[in-house]
Design a protein around this motif. Structure first.
Motif, PDB file in Angstrom:
ATOM      1  N   SER A  63       0.848  -1.199   0.000  1.00 20.60           N
ATOM      2  CA  SER A  63       0.000   0.000   0.000  1.00 20.60           C
ATOM      3  C   SER A  63       0.882   1.246   0.000  1.00 20.60           C
ATOM      4  O   SER A  63       2.071   1.196   0.318  1.00 20.60           O
ATOM      5  N   LYS A  64       0.269   2.360  -0.350  1.00 21.65           N
ATOM      6  CA  LYS A  64       1.006   3.628  -0.393  1.00 21.65           C
ATOM      7  C   LYS A  64       1.619   3.931   0.970  1.00 21.65           C
ATOM      8  O   LYS A  64       2.777   4.343   1.063  1.00 21.65           O
ATOM      9  N   ALA A  65       0.871   3.742   2.045  1.00 21.97           N
ATOM     10  CA  ALA A  65       1.365   4.042   3.393  1.00 21.97           C
ATOM     11  C   ALA A  65       2.581   3.186   3.743  1.00 21.97           C
ATOM     12  O   ALA A  65       3.579   3.693   4.268  1.00 21.97           O
ATOM     13  N   VAL A  66       2.528   1.905   3.437  1.00 28.60           N
ATOM     14  CA  VAL A  66       3.651   1.021   3.753  1.00 28.60           C
ATOM     15  C   VAL A  66       4.855   1.375   2.879  1.00 28.60           C
ATOM     16  O   VAL A  66       5.992   1.421   3.370  1.00 28.60           O
ATOM     17  N   ASN A  67       4.626   1.656   1.602  1.00 31.70           N
ATOM     18  CA  ASN A  67       5.735   2.078   0.742  1.00 31.70           C
ATOM     19  C   ASN A  67       6.383   3.354   1.259  1.00 31.70           C
ATOM     20  O   ASN A  67       7.612   3.478   1.242  1.00 31.70           O
ATOM     21  N   TYR A  72      10.803   5.989   4.037  1.00 30.16           N
ATOM     22  CA  TYR A  72      11.222   6.811   5.175  1.00 30.16           C
ATOM     23  C   TYR A  72      12.303   6.096   5.975  1.00 30.16           C
ATOM     24  O   TYR A  72      13.336   6.689   6.327  1.00 30.16           O
ATOM     25  N   ILE A  73      12.076   4.833   6.257  1.00 27.85           N
ATOM     26  CA  ILE A  73      13.056   4.051   7.024  1.00 27.85           C
ATOM     27  C   ILE A  73      14.381   4.013   6.274  1.00 27.85           C
ATOM     28  O   ILE A  73      15.447   4.249   6.856  1.00 27.85           O
ATOM     29  N   HIS A  74      14.321   3.733   4.994  1.00 27.30           N
ATOM     30  CA  HIS A  74      15.533   3.633   4.171  1.00 27.30           C
ATOM     31  C   HIS A  74      16.353   4.916   4.226  1.00 27.30           C
ATOM     32  O   HIS A  74      17.576   4.869   4.347  1.00 27.30           O
ATOM     33  N   TYR A  75      15.704   6.056   4.153  1.00 29.01           N
ATOM     34  CA  TYR A  75      16.409   7.329   4.092  1.00 29.01           C
ATOM     35  C   TYR A  75      16.696   7.958   5.457  1.00 29.01           C
ATOM     36  O   TYR A  75      17.354   8.993   5.521  1.00 29.01           O
ATOM     37  N   HIS A  76      16.204   7.345   6.535  1.00 25.56           N
ATOM     38  CA  HIS A  76      16.399   7.924   7.865  1.00 25.56           C
ATOM     39  C   HIS A  76      17.021   6.945   8.861  1.00 25.56           C
ATOM     40  O   HIS A  76      16.841   7.093  10.064  1.00 25.56           O
ATOM     41  N   LEU A  77      17.768   5.970   8.378  1.00 24.44           N
ATOM     42  CA  LEU A  77      18.399   5.002   9.272  1.00 24.44           C
ATOM     43  C   LEU A  77      19.340   5.688  10.260  1.00 24.44           C
ATOM     44  O   LEU A  77      19.624   5.150  11.326  1.00 24.44           O
ATOM     45  N   HIS A  78      19.821   6.854   9.913  1.00 22.42           N
ATOM     46  CA  HIS A  78      20.752   7.595  10.766  1.00 22.42           C
ATOM     47  C   HIS A  78      20.038   8.409  11.840  1.00 22.42           C
ATOM     48  O   HIS A  78      20.683   9.117  12.611  1.00 22.42           O
ATOM     49  N   PRO A  84       5.273   5.940  16.166  1.00 21.50           N
ATOM     50  CA  PRO A  84       4.546   7.221  16.120  1.00 21.50           C
ATOM     51  C   PRO A  84       5.113   8.206  15.078  1.00 21.50           C
ATOM     52  O   PRO A  84       4.347   8.911  14.422  1.00 21.50           O
ATOM     53  N   ILE A  85       6.425   8.235  14.913  1.00 25.05           N
ATOM     54  CA  ILE A  85       7.019   9.108  13.898  1.00 25.05           C
ATOM     55  C   ILE A  85       6.556   8.683  12.507  1.00 25.05           C
ATOM     56  O   ILE A  85       6.155   9.516  11.686  1.00 25.05           O
ATOM     57  N   LEU A  86       6.587   7.380  12.242  1.00 21.13           N
ATOM     58  CA  LEU A  86       6.139   6.873  10.940  1.00 21.13           C
ATOM     59  C   LEU A  86       4.651   7.126  10.747  1.00 21.13           C
ATOM     60  O   LEU A  86       4.215   7.521   9.650  1.00 21.13           O
ATOM     61  N   ALA A  87       3.863   6.895  11.781  1.00 20.44           N
ATOM     62  CA  ALA A  87       2.413   7.095  11.686  1.00 20.44           C
ATOM     63  C   ALA A  87       2.088   8.549  11.366  1.00 20.44           C
ATOM     64  O   ALA A  87       1.213   8.833  10.534  1.00 20.44           O
ATOM     65  N   GLU A  88       2.793   9.458  12.002  1.00 21.83           N
ATOM     66  CA  GLU A  88       2.581  10.876  11.709  1.00 21.83           C
ATOM     67  C   GLU A  88       2.976  11.185  10.262  1.00 21.83           C
ATOM     68  O   GLU A  88       2.288  11.929   9.572  1.00 21.83           O
ATOM     69  N   THR A 107       6.611  -8.535   8.715  1.00 18.43           N
ATOM     70  CA  THR A 107       7.593  -8.158   9.730  1.00 18.43           C
ATOM     71  C   THR A 107       7.077  -6.964  10.524  1.00 18.43           C
ATOM     72  O   THR A 107       6.478  -6.056   9.955  1.00 18.43           O
ATOM     73  N   ALA A 108       7.331  -6.960  11.811  1.00 15.91           N
ATOM     74  CA  ALA A 108       6.985  -5.804  12.638  1.00 15.91           C
ATOM     75  C   ALA A 108       7.870  -4.623  12.241  1.00 15.91           C
ATOM     76  O   ALA A 108       9.004  -4.813  11.804  1.00 15.91           O
ATOM     77  N   ILE A 109       7.344  -3.422  12.403  1.00 17.55           N
ATOM     78  CA  ILE A 109       8.102  -2.223  12.022  1.00 17.55           C
ATOM     79  C   ILE A 109       9.446  -2.174  12.737  1.00 17.55           C
ATOM     80  O   ILE A 109      10.489  -1.945  12.108  1.00 17.55           O
ATOM     81  N   SER A 110       9.461  -2.390  14.029  1.00 23.76           N
ATOM     82  CA  SER A 110      10.720  -2.303  14.780  1.00 23.76           C
ATOM     83  C   SER A 110      11.735  -3.329  14.291  1.00 23.76           C
ATOM     84  O   SER A 110      12.929  -3.038  14.188  1.00 23.76           O
ATOM     85  N   GLN A 111      11.261  -4.526  13.958  1.00 25.96           N
ATOM     86  CA  GLN A 111      12.168  -5.558  13.449  1.00 25.96           C
ATOM     87  C   GLN A 111      12.698  -5.170  12.070  1.00 25.96           C
ATOM     88  O   GLN A 111      13.868  -5.379  11.764  1.00 25.96           O
ATOM     89  N   TYR A 112      11.836  -4.593  11.250  1.00 24.69           N
ATOM     90  CA  TYR A 112      12.261  -4.159   9.914  1.00 24.69           C
ATOM     91  C   TYR A 112      13.353  -3.089  10.029  1.00 24.69           C
ATOM     92  O   TYR A 112      14.358  -3.136   9.321  1.00 24.69           O
TER      93      TYR A 112
END
Length: 174
Positions: A63-67, A72-78, A84-88, A107-112
């Motif tokens: 889905s668009k939200a998961v993509n 976001y995760i890929h570009y903000h690993l640092h 809550p940050i992702l949800a916002e 996979t759970a978000i935290s595990q991903y």
């Protein structure tokens, strides 16, 4: 290296990933001393791009939200990343986003997030001379010891053991 990178991007590979790989291979090329070193580097590079493209073909659609979360995760690993940050970021309820992410990715978000950080750490241990403390800081871990504990749980070895076992021989000057 340039042609392989260009073809990978034209084939749909993320530009930043392709250029990052390209930069590493160009740096490695500077350290090649013999034709055999160049052949080995070429084989490694072509294998990397081939597998990266094959993995893309297997990628599931989300889905668009998961993509947006994956990006976001890929570009903000640092940075610190929380549900809550992702949800916002995607304008969804945190509980709903967690359930949606788990349902679509398995996979759970935290595990991903941990998996992506560990993948980045493995690459830095293999292909860079960053210290363990620098890697921990780059990947937003609160301490080197916490990073080392998470890394050992993920890979079964300490960062030092991993670097000793998998660091690319001949890439770095003695």
């Amino acid at each position: 290296i340039t042609l392989a990178t260009r073809f990978a991007i034209e084939g749909g590979m993320d530009e930043e990933d392709a250029y990052n790989a390209s930069d590493l291979y160009i740096q490695d090329l500077d350290n090649c001393k013999t034709p055999e070193d160049v052949r080995r580097l070429h084989t490694d590079m072509m294998t990397f791009f081939t597998w990266a493209m094959a993995d893309m073909q297997k990628a599931e659609t989300h889905s668009k939200a998961v993509n947006e979360c994956l990006d976001y995760i890929h570009y903000h690993l640092h940075e610190k990343i929380t549900v809550p940050i992702l949800a916002e970021h995607v304008h969804l309820n945190p509980t709903y986003l967690s359930e949606l992410f788990k349902r679509e990715t398995g996979t759970a978000i935290s595990q991903y997030i941990t998996d992506m950080r560990m993948e980045a750490a493995e690459n830095m241990l293999k292909y860079s001379e960053y210290s363990f403390d620098e890697i921990a800081q780059i990947l937003a871990y609160r301490s080197q010891s916490h990073f080392s504990k998470v890394f050992k749980k993920h890979s079964g070895m300490t960062p030092g053991e991993y670097r000793t076992k998998y660091a690319q021989n001949g890439i770095w000057p003695e």
